[in-house]
Design a protein around this motif. Structure first.
Motif, PDB file in Angstrom:
ATOM      1  N   LEU A   1     -19.539  69.998  14.678  1.00 53.26           N
ATOM      2  CA  LEU A   1     -20.101  70.438  16.081  1.00 53.26           C
ATOM      3  C   LEU A   1     -19.512  69.517  17.222  1.00 53.26           C
ATOM      4  CD1 LEU A   1     -22.760  71.627  17.365  1.00 53.26           C
ATOM      5  CD2 LEU A   1     -24.003  69.228  16.997  1.00 53.26           C
ATOM      6  N   LEU A   2     -19.246  70.193  18.305  1.00 52.10           N
ATOM      7  CA  LEU A   2     -18.792  69.657  19.511  1.00 52.10           C
ATOM      8  C   LEU A   2     -20.247  69.695  20.570  1.00 52.10           C
ATOM      9  CD1 LEU A   2     -15.666  71.855  19.940  1.00 52.10           C
ATOM     10  CD2 LEU A   2     -15.965  69.558  18.582  1.00 52.10           C
ATOM     11  N   ILE A   3     -20.342  68.325  21.126  1.00 56.01           N
ATOM     12  CA  ILE A   3     -21.272  68.298  22.141  1.00 56.01           C
ATOM     13  C   ILE A   3     -20.422  67.920  23.389  1.00 56.01           C
ATOM     14  CG2 ILE A   3     -23.069  66.965  23.212  1.00 56.01           C
ATOM     15  CD1 ILE A   3     -23.907  66.612  20.057  1.00 56.01           C
ATOM     16  N   LEU A   4     -20.327  68.945  24.431  1.00 54.19           N
ATOM     17  CA  LEU A   4     -19.448  68.511  25.533  1.00 54.19           C
ATOM     18  C   LEU A   4     -20.119  68.695  26.867  1.00 54.19           C
ATOM     19  CD1 LEU A   4     -17.099  71.555  24.339  1.00 54.19           C
ATOM     20  CD2 LEU A   4     -16.797  69.090  23.801  1.00 54.19           C
ATOM     21  N   ASP A   5     -20.037  67.670  27.658  1.00 56.34           N
ATOM     22  CA  ASP A   5     -20.450  67.515  28.878  1.00 56.34           C
ATOM     23  C   ASP A   5     -19.480  68.553  29.805  1.00 56.34           C
ATOM     24  OD1 ASP A   5     -21.524  67.182  31.624  1.00 56.34           O
ATOM     25  OD2 ASP A   5     -20.697  65.000  31.563  1.00 56.34           O
ATOM     26  N   ILE A   6     -20.002  69.257  30.808  1.00 53.17           N
ATOM     27  CA  ILE A   6     -19.150  70.040  31.579  1.00 53.17           C
ATOM     28  C   ILE A   6     -18.225  69.206  32.561  1.00 53.17           C
ATOM     29  CG2 ILE A   6     -18.999  72.037  33.393  1.00 53.17           C
ATOM     30  CD1 ILE A   6     -21.620  72.933  31.902  1.00 53.17           C
ATOM     31  N   ASN A   7     -18.612  68.676  33.276  1.00 50.10           N
ATOM     32  CA  ASN A   7     -17.914  67.450  34.538  1.00 50.10           C
ATOM     33  C   ASN A   7     -17.385  66.388  33.965  1.00 50.10           C
ATOM     34  OD1 ASN A   7     -18.003  69.639  36.428  1.00 50.10           O
ATOM     35  ND2 ASN A   7     -20.266  68.868  36.915  1.00 50.10           N
ATOM     36  N   VAL A   8     -16.230  66.324  33.236  1.00 55.54           N
ATOM     37  CA  VAL A   8     -15.627  65.103  32.665  1.00 55.54           C
ATOM     38  C   VAL A   8     -14.209  64.714  33.297  1.00 55.54           C
ATOM     39  CG1 VAL A   8     -16.905  64.724  30.769  1.00 55.54           C
ATOM     40  CG2 VAL A   8     -14.858  66.079  30.608  1.00 55.54           C
ATOM     41  N   PRO A   9     -13.743  63.653  33.407  1.00 59.40           N
ATOM     42  CA  PRO A   9     -12.360  63.480  34.001  1.00 59.40           C
ATOM     43  C   PRO A   9     -11.288  64.335  33.090  1.00 59.40           C
ATOM     44  CG  PRO A   9     -13.664  61.368  33.690  1.00 59.40           C
ATOM     45  CD  PRO A   9     -14.242  62.560  32.940  1.00 59.40           C
ATOM     46  N   ARG A  10     -10.306  64.636  33.969  1.00 59.75           N
ATOM     47  CA  ARG A  10      -9.080  65.008  33.553  1.00 59.75           C
ATOM     48  C   ARG A  10      -9.220  66.538  32.928  1.00 59.75           C
ATOM     49  NH1 ARG A  10      -4.514  61.923  31.120  1.00 59.75           N
ATOM     50  NH2 ARG A  10      -5.841  61.469  29.394  1.00 59.75           N
ATOM     51  N   MET A  11     -10.093  66.876  31.972  1.00 57.71           N
ATOM     52  CA  MET A  11     -10.155  68.251  31.554  1.00 57.71           C
ATOM     53  C   MET A  11     -11.488  68.529  31.495  1.00 57.71           C
ATOM     54  SD  MET A  11      -8.664  70.008  27.996  1.00 57.71           S
ATOM     55  CE  MET A  11      -7.078  70.006  28.366  1.00 57.71           C
TER      56      MET A  11
ATOM     57  N   GLY B   1     -15.263  70.250  30.241  1.00 53.84           N
ATOM     58  CA  GLY B   1     -15.847  70.787  29.021  1.00 53.84           C
ATOM     59  C   GLY B   1     -15.483  72.271  28.833  1.00 53.84           C
ATOM     60  N   LEU B   2     -15.403  72.974  29.853  1.00 51.50           N
ATOM     61  CA  LEU B   2     -15.292  74.641  29.828  1.00 51.50           C
ATOM     62  C   LEU B   2     -13.827  74.570  29.548  1.00 51.50           C
ATOM     63  CD1 LEU B   2     -17.385  75.703  32.640  1.00 51.50           C
ATOM     64  CD2 LEU B   2     -18.151  75.818  30.634  1.00 51.50           C
ATOM     65  N   THR B   3     -12.772  74.017  30.093  1.00 49.90           N
ATOM     66  CA  THR B   3     -11.503  74.119  30.047  1.00 49.90           C
ATOM     67  C   THR B   3     -11.245  73.743  28.351  1.00 49.90           C
ATOM     68  OG1 THR B   3     -10.851  73.913  32.191  1.00 49.90           O
ATOM     69  CG2 THR B   3      -9.103  73.671  30.667  1.00 49.90           C
ATOM     70  N   PHE B   4     -11.867  72.540  28.078  1.00 50.68           N
ATOM     71  CA  PHE B   4     -11.490  71.872  26.740  1.00 50.68           C
ATOM     72  C   PHE B   4     -11.878  72.903  25.686  1.00 50.68           C
ATOM     73  CE2 PHE B   4     -13.230  69.611  23.208  1.00 50.68           C
ATOM     74  CZ  PHE B   4     -12.272  68.848  22.985  1.00 50.68           C
ATOM     75  N   LEU B   5     -12.963  73.715  25.824  1.00 55.84           N
ATOM     76  CA  LEU B   5     -13.341  74.788  24.871  1.00 55.84           C
ATOM     77  C   LEU B   5     -12.215  76.161  24.909  1.00 55.84           C
ATOM     78  CD1 LEU B   5     -14.986  75.482  22.690  1.00 55.84           C
ATOM     79  CD2 LEU B   5     -16.691  76.477  24.200  1.00 55.84           C
ATOM     80  N   GLU B   6     -11.979  76.470  26.005  1.00 56.06           N
ATOM     81  CA  GLU B   6     -10.659  77.219  26.409  1.00 56.06           C
ATOM     82  C   GLU B   6      -9.612  77.023  25.554  1.00 56.06           C
ATOM     83  OE1 GLU B   6     -10.361  78.313  30.227  1.00 56.06           O
ATOM     84  OE2 GLU B   6     -12.502  78.920  30.549  1.00 56.06           O
ATOM     85  N   GLU B   7      -9.174  75.778  25.705  1.00 58.45           N
ATOM     86  CA  GLU B   7      -7.923  75.396  24.820  1.00 58.45           C
ATOM     87  C   GLU B   7      -8.082  75.578  23.632  1.00 58.45           C
ATOM     88  OE1 GLU B   7      -4.997  75.063  26.687  1.00 58.45           O
ATOM     89  OE2 GLU B   7      -6.048  75.938  28.244  1.00 58.45           O
ATOM     90  N   LEU B   8      -9.068  74.970  22.802  1.00 61.56           N
ATOM     91  CA  LEU B   8      -9.313  74.895  21.694  1.00 61.56           C
ATOM     92  C   LEU B   8      -9.483  76.292  20.880  1.00 61.56           C
ATOM     93  CD1 LEU B   8     -12.415  72.393  21.076  1.00 61.56           C
ATOM     94  CD2 LEU B   8      -9.781  72.126  21.021  1.00 61.56           C
ATOM     95  N   HIS B   9      -9.809  77.352  21.761  1.00 61.07           N
ATOM     96  CA  HIS B   9      -9.880  78.685  21.231  1.00 61.07           C
ATOM     97  C   HIS B   9      -8.204  79.263  21.222  1.00 61.07           C
ATOM     98  CE1 HIS B   9     -14.250  79.813  22.307  1.00 61.07           C
ATOM     99  NE2 HIS B   9     -14.179  78.752  21.241  1.00 61.07           N
ATOM    100  N   LYS B  10      -7.561  78.689  22.003  1.00 63.00           N
ATOM    101  CA  LYS B  10      -6.165  79.101  21.852  1.00 63.00           C
ATOM    102  C   LYS B  10      -5.553  78.537  20.722  1.00 63.00           C
ATOM    103  CE  LYS B  10      -5.448  79.145  26.972  1.00 63.00           C
ATOM    104  NZ  LYS B  10      -4.909  78.710  28.173  1.00 63.00           N
ATOM    105  N   LEU B  11      -5.953  77.384  20.372  1.00 64.27           N
ATOM    106  CA  LEU B  11      -5.396  76.773  18.986  1.00 64.27           C
ATOM    107  C   LEU B  11      -6.359  77.153  17.921  1.00 64.27           C
ATOM    108  CD1 LEU B  11      -5.374  72.794  20.342  1.00 64.27           C
ATOM    109  CD2 LEU B  11      -3.490  74.601  19.901  1.00 64.27           C
ATOM    110  N   LYS B  12      -7.071  78.179  17.931  1.00 62.21           N
ATOM    111  CA  LYS B  12      -7.891  78.686  16.948  1.00 62.21           C
ATOM    112  C   LYS B  12      -8.901  78.031  16.254  1.00 62.21           C
ATOM    113  CE  LYS B  12      -5.515  82.731  16.888  1.00 62.21           C
ATOM    114  NZ  LYS B  12      -5.429  83.345  18.336  1.00 62.21           N
ATOM    115  N   ILE B  13      -9.331  76.962  17.095  1.00 63.54           N
ATOM    116  CA  ILE B  13     -10.278  75.896  16.777  1.00 63.54           C
ATOM    117  C   ILE B  13     -11.849  76.638  17.256  1.00 63.54           C
ATOM    118  CG2 ILE B  13     -11.303  73.815  16.967  1.00 63.54           C
ATOM    119  CD1 ILE B  13      -8.289  72.748  17.208  1.00 63.54           C
ATOM    120  N   HIS B  14     -12.605  77.036  16.464  1.00 63.75           N
ATOM    121  CA  HIS B  14     -13.835  77.820  16.768  1.00 63.75           C
ATOM    122  C   HIS B  14     -15.020  76.960  15.942  1.00 63.75           C
ATOM    123  CE1 HIS B  14     -11.467  81.003  18.449  1.00 63.75           C
ATOM    124  NE2 HIS B  14     -10.844  81.002  17.165  1.00 63.75           N
ATOM    125  N   THR B  15     -15.374  75.782  16.575  1.00 67.02           N
ATOM    126  CA  THR B  15     -16.300  75.099  16.058  1.00 67.02           C
ATOM    127  C   THR B  15     -17.501  75.063  16.954  1.00 67.02           C
ATOM    128  OG1 THR B  15     -14.669  73.366  15.702  1.00 67.02           O
ATOM    129  CG2 THR B  15     -17.017  72.382  15.852  1.00 67.02           C
TER     130      THR B  15
END
Length: 81
Positions: A47-57, A59-73
């Motif tokens: 499970l991932l628990i993500l805040d949306i507004n965090v430094p440098r990347m 939470g929304l971009t974080f999940l988008e980047e994971l999907h590009k790596l085929k990580i679907h948690t």
């Protein structure tokens, strides 16, 4: 359950970690999106628990980047928005 927590508010991060660990979960916590992203590639999570507004990347971009790596948690977003 192994959980990745991304929350930049220190007190909230610590409180969520403590609650989840008392319930028997393993938690890797981060306050910075890029740091979490760099480390997730070396681990797998239930499970991932993500805040949306965090430094440098955020939470929304974080999940988008994971999907590009085929990580679907399964993911839960938390936000003050």
């Amino acid at each position: 359950m192994k959980i990745l927590l991304l929350e930049d508010e220190i007190m909230l991060n610590e409180s969520i970690c403590e609650y989840l660990e008392i319930d028997g979960h393993t938690v890797d916590s981060y306050i910075d999106g890029m740091e979490a992203y760099e480390n997730i590639q070396n681990s797998s999570y239930d499970l991932l628990i993500l805040d949306i507004n965090v430094p440098r990347m955020d939470g929304l971009t974080f999940l988008e980047e994971l999907h590009k790596l085929k990580i679907h948690t399964p993911t839960v977003y938390i936000s003050a928005l």
